[in-house]
Design a protein around this motif. Structure first.
Motif, PDB file in Angstrom:
ATOM      1  N   TRP A   1       9.809   9.008 -12.617  1.00  0.00           N
ATOM      2  CA  TRP A   1      10.038   8.035 -13.684  1.00  0.00           C
ATOM      3  C   TRP A   1      11.541   7.811 -13.801  1.00  0.00           C
ATOM      4  N   SER A   2      11.934   6.574 -14.067  1.00  0.00           N
ATOM      5  CA  SER A   2      13.350   6.256 -14.232  1.00  0.00           C
ATOM      6  C   SER A   2      13.521   5.151 -15.256  1.00  0.00           C
ATOM      7  N   GLU A   3      14.662   5.163 -15.940  1.00  0.00           N
ATOM      8  CA  GLU A   3      15.000   4.060 -16.837  1.00  0.00           C
ATOM      9  C   GLU A   3      15.165   2.758 -16.058  1.00  0.00           C
ATOM     10  N   ASN A   4      15.475   2.854 -14.783  1.00  0.00           N
ATOM     11  CA  ASN A   4      15.635   1.669 -13.942  1.00  0.00           C
ATOM     12  C   ASN A   4      14.736   1.819 -12.720  1.00  0.00           C
ATOM     13  N   PRO A   5      13.434   1.536 -12.865  1.00  0.00           N
ATOM     14  CA  PRO A   5      12.480   1.842 -11.789  1.00  0.00           C
ATOM     15  C   PRO A   5      12.712   1.037 -10.515  1.00  0.00           C
ATOM     16  N   LYS A   6      12.565   1.744  -9.369  1.00  0.00           N
ATOM     17  CA  LYS A   6      12.770   1.120  -8.065  1.00  0.00           C
ATOM     18  C   LYS A   6      11.482   0.527  -7.494  1.00  0.00           C
ATOM     19  N   ARG A   7      10.334   1.055  -7.915  1.00  0.00           N
ATOM     20  CA  ARG A   7       9.030   0.589  -7.424  1.00  0.00           C
ATOM     21  C   ARG A   7       8.961   0.697  -5.898  1.00  0.00           C
ATOM     22  N   ARG A   8       9.211   1.890  -5.410  1.00  0.00           N
ATOM     23  CA  ARG A   8       9.242   2.154  -3.969  1.00  0.00           C
ATOM     24  C   ARG A   8       8.269   3.274  -3.619  1.00  0.00           C
ATOM     25  N   ILE A   9       7.463   3.061  -2.581  1.00  0.00           N
ATOM     26  CA  ILE A   9       6.515   4.076  -2.102  1.00  0.00           C
ATOM     27  C   ILE A   9       6.828   4.375  -0.644  1.00  0.00           C
ATOM     28  N   SER A  10       6.935   5.669  -0.316  1.00  0.00           N
ATOM     29  CA  SER A  10       7.145   6.083   1.072  1.00  0.00           C
ATOM     30  C   SER A  10       6.268   7.280   1.374  1.00  0.00           C
ATOM     31  N   SER A  11       6.192   7.639   2.663  1.00  0.00           N
ATOM     32  CA  SER A  11       5.292   8.708   3.073  1.00  0.00           C
ATOM     33  C   SER A  11       5.801   9.416   4.320  1.00  0.00           C
ATOM     34  N   TYR A  12       5.485  10.722   4.389  1.00  0.00           N
ATOM     35  CA  TYR A  12       5.704  11.515   5.592  1.00  0.00           C
ATOM     36  C   TYR A  12       4.386  11.782   6.312  1.00  0.00           C
ATOM     37  N   ILE A  13       3.323  11.093   5.914  1.00  0.00           N
ATOM     38  CA  ILE A  13       1.993  11.338   6.476  1.00  0.00           C
ATOM     39  C   ILE A  13       1.761  10.413   7.664  1.00  0.00           C
ATOM     40  N   PRO A  14       1.540  10.965   8.876  1.00  0.00           N
ATOM     41  CA  PRO A  14       1.258  10.104  10.018  1.00  0.00           C
ATOM     42  C   PRO A  14      -0.132   9.491   9.892  1.00  0.00           C
ATOM     43  N   PRO A  15      -0.377   8.304  10.457  1.00  0.00           N
ATOM     44  CA  PRO A  15       0.578   7.506  11.231  1.00  0.00           C
ATOM     45  C   PRO A  15       1.390   6.532  10.386  1.00  0.00           C
ATOM     46  N   ARG A  16       1.225   6.576   9.046  1.00  0.00           N
ATOM     47  CA  ARG A  16       1.938   5.623   8.193  1.00  0.00           C
ATOM     48  C   ARG A  16       3.181   6.244   7.585  1.00  0.00           C
ATOM     49  N   ARG A  17       4.011   6.880   8.439  1.00  0.00           N
ATOM     50  CA  ARG A  17       5.289   7.375   7.933  1.00  0.00           C
ATOM     51  C   ARG A  17       6.195   6.190   7.608  1.00  0.00           C
ATOM     52  N   GLY A  18       7.026   6.393   6.603  1.00  0.00           N
ATOM     53  CA  GLY A  18       7.976   5.352   6.249  1.00  0.00           C
ATOM     54  C   GLY A  18       7.622   4.694   4.935  1.00  0.00           C
ATOM     55  N   VAL A  19       8.086   3.475   4.747  1.00  0.00           N
ATOM     56  CA  VAL A  19       7.944   2.763   3.472  1.00  0.00           C
ATOM     57  C   VAL A  19       6.643   1.974   3.454  1.00  0.00           C
ATOM     58  N   LEU A  20       5.846   2.195   2.399  1.00  0.00           N
ATOM     59  CA  LEU A  20       4.631   1.406   2.201  1.00  0.00           C
ATOM     60  C   LEU A  20       4.956   0.119   1.469  1.00  0.00           C
ATOM     61  N   THR A  21       5.779   0.226   0.434  1.00  0.00           N
ATOM     62  CA  THR A  21       6.198  -0.979  -0.295  1.00  0.00           C
ATOM     63  C   THR A  21       7.503  -0.712  -1.023  1.00  0.00           C
ATOM     64  N   ARG A  22       8.210  -1.772  -1.276  1.00  0.00           N
ATOM     65  CA  ARG A  22       9.420  -1.765  -2.097  1.00  0.00           C
ATOM     66  C   ARG A  22       9.686  -3.210  -2.478  1.00  0.00           C
ATOM     67  N   PRO A  23      10.492  -3.453  -3.505  1.00  0.00           N
ATOM     68  CA  PRO A  23      10.786  -4.829  -3.895  1.00  0.00           C
ATOM     69  C   PRO A  23      11.326  -5.649  -2.716  1.00  0.00           C
ATOM     70  N   GLY A  24      10.805  -6.844  -2.596  1.00  0.00           N
ATOM     71  CA  GLY A  24      11.179  -7.718  -1.484  1.00  0.00           C
ATOM     72  C   GLY A  24      10.117  -7.792  -0.417  1.00  0.00           C
ATOM     73  N   MET A  25       9.235  -6.787  -0.335  1.00  0.00           N
ATOM     74  CA  MET A  25       8.129  -6.836   0.619  1.00  0.00           C
ATOM     75  C   MET A  25       6.987  -7.655   0.012  1.00  0.00           C
ATOM     76  N   GLU A  26       6.249  -8.357   0.870  1.00  0.00           N
ATOM     77  CA  GLU A  26       5.184  -9.246   0.385  1.00  0.00           C
ATOM     78  C   GLU A  26       4.101  -8.487  -0.360  1.00  0.00           C
ATOM     79  N   ASN A  27       3.859  -7.224   0.018  1.00  0.00           N
ATOM     80  CA  ASN A  27       2.735  -6.502  -0.568  1.00  0.00           C
ATOM     81  C   ASN A  27       3.044  -5.873  -1.920  1.00  0.00           C
TER      82      ASN A  27
END
Length: 206
Positions: free
Chosen positions: A163-189
């Motif tokens: 939780w943050s006073e200025n939320p980033k709304r970013r999801i990432s993962s270390y779980i293969p095969p979807r390592r990396g960023v799932l979503t963040r502001p600017g992405m269509e999803n």
């Protein structure tokens, strides 16, 4: 409130209620601190309490209300504990990177308050272990809760929830095969609803 210097003082600090279900003591355990004999106590208890209350009331309580009991894997770290973990390559980012994250009693570089807890949604674990579909829980949280960041790990689908006073709304993962960023502001999803992504999960786990 001053940093406690006695057992009685630490007991009183641990009894501070952050929300209906959680007390500060629930978030103070650290394997690093326990093994290496380091105190895991806030330098600024008032800031840690304020950040912890916001984390619990906005994220942990509604998540637990929907899916049942949460297990806390890792949460508050003192600067000393986090620095030791970073220096000894124990999966801790630098102190500066963890301010307003795992280090609840420091504001981030923009002066924002925040707090992170690594949690396991116990009822979700069998579904995750059968399907590997960690994204279902991630998208549910994204659609329903005012989180700042989520970071998922392979074991038990444990994830850092921030939780943050200025939320980033970013999801990432270390779980293969979807390592990396799932979503963040600017992405269509990142916008709109994602009900289809977690419909099967809700049917299975309720």
């Amino acid at each position: 409130m001053r940093q406690p210097k006695s057992v009685k003082g630490l007991e009183e600090l641990g009894r501070v209620r952050l929300s209906a279900s959680f007390y500060l003591r629930d978030f103070l355990y650290s394997e690093i601190a326990a093994i290496h004999g380091l105190p895991n106590i806030p330098d600024d208890p008032d800031l840690a309490i304020a950040a912890g209350m916001a984390l619990c009331e906005n994220l942990l309580e509604p998540l637990q209300a929907r899916f049942g009991r949460l297990s806390i894997r890792s949460a508050f770290r003192s600067c000393a504990v986090n620095q030791f973990g970073n220096s000894h390559k124990l999966n801790c980012a630098s102190n500066e990177a963890n301010y307003a994250g795992h280090i609840w009693d420091r504001r981030d570089a923009e002066g924002q308050m925040g707090a992170t807890a690594c949690v396991v949604v116990n009822r979700f674990v069998p579904y995750y272990e059968r399907t590997g579909n960690w994204e279902a829980l991630a998208w549910w949280v994204h659609d329903h809760l005012p989180y700042s960041e989520m970071e998922f790990f392979p074991k038990l689908a444990a994830f850092n929830l921030t939780w943050s006073e200025n939320p980033k709304r970013r999801i990432s993962s270390y779980i293969p095969p979807r390592r990396g960023v799932l979503t963040r502001p600017g992405m269509e999803n990142t916008t709109g609803r994602h009900d289809a992504a977690y419909a099967a999960m809700l049917v299975e786990i309720g």
